[in-house]
Design a protein around this motif. Sequence first.
Motif, PDB file in Angstrom:
ATOM      1  N   ALA A 436     -46.128  84.752  16.083  1.00 15.25           N
ATOM      2  CA  ALA A 436     -45.413  84.162  14.947  1.00 15.25           C
ATOM      3  C   ALA A 436     -46.290  84.167  13.702  1.00 15.25           C
ATOM      4  CB  ALA A 436     -44.970  82.738  15.282  1.00 15.25           C
ATOM      5  N   ILE A 437     -47.576  83.851  13.882  1.00 17.48           N
ATOM      6  CA  ILE A 437     -48.501  83.884  12.750  1.00 17.48           C
ATOM      7  C   ILE A 437     -48.681  85.314  12.256  1.00 17.48           C
ATOM      8  CG2 ILE A 437     -50.905  83.494  12.087  1.00 17.48           C
ATOM      9  CD1 ILE A 437     -50.924  81.067  13.924  1.00 17.48           C
ATOM     10  N   VAL A 438     -48.791  86.265  13.176  1.00 17.12           N
ATOM     11  CA  VAL A 438     -48.928  87.673  12.781  1.00 17.12           C
ATOM     12  C   VAL A 438     -47.737  88.111  11.930  1.00 17.12           C
ATOM     13  CG1 VAL A 438     -48.898  90.031  13.675  1.00 17.12           C
ATOM     14  CG2 VAL A 438     -50.387  88.327  14.711  1.00 17.12           C
ATOM     15  N   ARG A 439     -46.534  87.796  12.404  1.00 22.61           N
ATOM     16  CA  ARG A 439     -45.343  88.207  11.652  1.00 22.61           C
ATOM     17  C   ARG A 439     -45.334  87.599  10.248  1.00 22.61           C
ATOM     18  NH1 ARG A 439     -40.176  85.295  13.549  1.00 22.61           N
ATOM     19  NH2 ARG A 439     -41.469  83.671  12.592  1.00 22.61           N
ATOM     20  N   ASP A 440     -45.610  86.297  10.122  1.00 25.13           N
ATOM     21  CA  ASP A 440     -45.551  85.653   8.818  1.00 25.13           C
ATOM     22  C   ASP A 440     -46.615  86.200   7.879  1.00 25.13           C
ATOM     23  OD1 ASP A 440     -43.495  84.205   9.818  1.00 25.13           O
ATOM     24  OD2 ASP A 440     -44.569  82.304   9.989  1.00 25.13           O
TER      25      ASP A 440
END
Length: 470
Positions: A436-440
Amino acid sequence: MRRPAVRSLRGRLLVGTVALLVVGLLAADVTAYLALRRFLDERVDNTIELVLDRGLARARLAGPAMPTAGMEQLVPANAYLALYDAEGTLVLGRLPLQHGDARRPVVPPINELPERPVTIGDDPETALRVRRELLPPEQALPVEINGQVRPVTGLVVGVTLADNAATLRRLLLIQVVAGLLIVVLGVALARLVLNNGLRPLRAVADTARDIGRGDLRRRVPVGDPRTEIGSVATALNEAFDQRERSEALTRTFVADASHELRTPLSAVHGWADLYLNDGITDWDGVDEAMRRIRTETTRMGTLVEQLLTLARLDAHQPLARDEVDLGRVCADVLDSLRVTAAHHRLALAVDEPVTVTGDETSLHQVAQNLVGNAVRHTPPGTAIEVRVHHGDEDVVLVVHDEGPGLDAQGLAHAFDRFWRADPGRAAPGGTGLGLAIVRDIVEAHGGTVALDSAPGQGLTVTVRLPRATT
């Protein structure tokens, strides 16, 4: 600043509609009044010209001398007639019939009148429209006046404008009465139309109030989406849906975060209680308790740091815009993991140089999370390959492992916060926030991230970022 007297939308629309109606009626009435007055004036001028032409023709056919009575019969009873001889002396004058006590206007002598028709008098009830006609001496008309034949070389004929004034008064009265009726009917019709037209807006306001009170499932009736109100209702429903989804995600996020924090806190609390209740009797047990407590607190610190990162990304805080060597960032990440991931086969392939514009710390976290996930979720001895190269119009970062991979459900939920492929067998140290952090972070840099996997065929993560601008 002074506030407008009419505050409601319906009131302003009604006032505007009535104002436009009144302005339109005034414009139409003024135009009709002026057009009729011009028409009546032209008709009077044509009448005067016709009287002169016919009178002169009949006078020439009357014989050697025309009697006064015959001359007076050449013009209508409501017309003005004046005859002048060659010296400009008035030899005959007849005023039109008078109605009421209004004072008649004084007609100037013929030599003071212009050649074109002119209006004499300011009172429309007694005003005259007159025109002169001068004859050469050889064409003088012989007229018998008081037994004496006088040569007439000038004629003045006029027509009273009283009939024109009466016609214009009647038109004005009709316009006023009809205008008032039209305004009253227009106001009533406008109120009816506005009440029906604004009813959906009242429904929008009522629904918004209900949603504000907590009924999040209420939605605005759309009606015809092709209308303006239908478009507003559709947009509001979309906003309400987004708000409901956002609040649901927030509640889920808080519940998941609380659950994730409760697990390490319970472990810390349990080891502390065990020590305080004399459950640990030797130093080896104390060392083990301290090690477990440190592990759990480290996990809590990692989770809190990731939560703060997500909060900053959700707040759309601006990121640094520096030139970053993505290959060097990935090399640093692999160097730092070679000790903790000694049982995995890590490989790096980089096209030199590969630079992007962005925040180096955030991009380091992207590479750290991707490689860390691959190490954490694959068995020892698994090959993990990191490739960085130039694409057609962007920079590509690929992290591929030969682990167990993900099924279709896993690929669909991999970027969800706190989601794990197998919650019962979560990898040690994992929080379910890494992807989720990677995507954001990638989306904040204007890039994209995609997963490709199948059970037993490993997992490939592809990150595409814009090239560094020169």
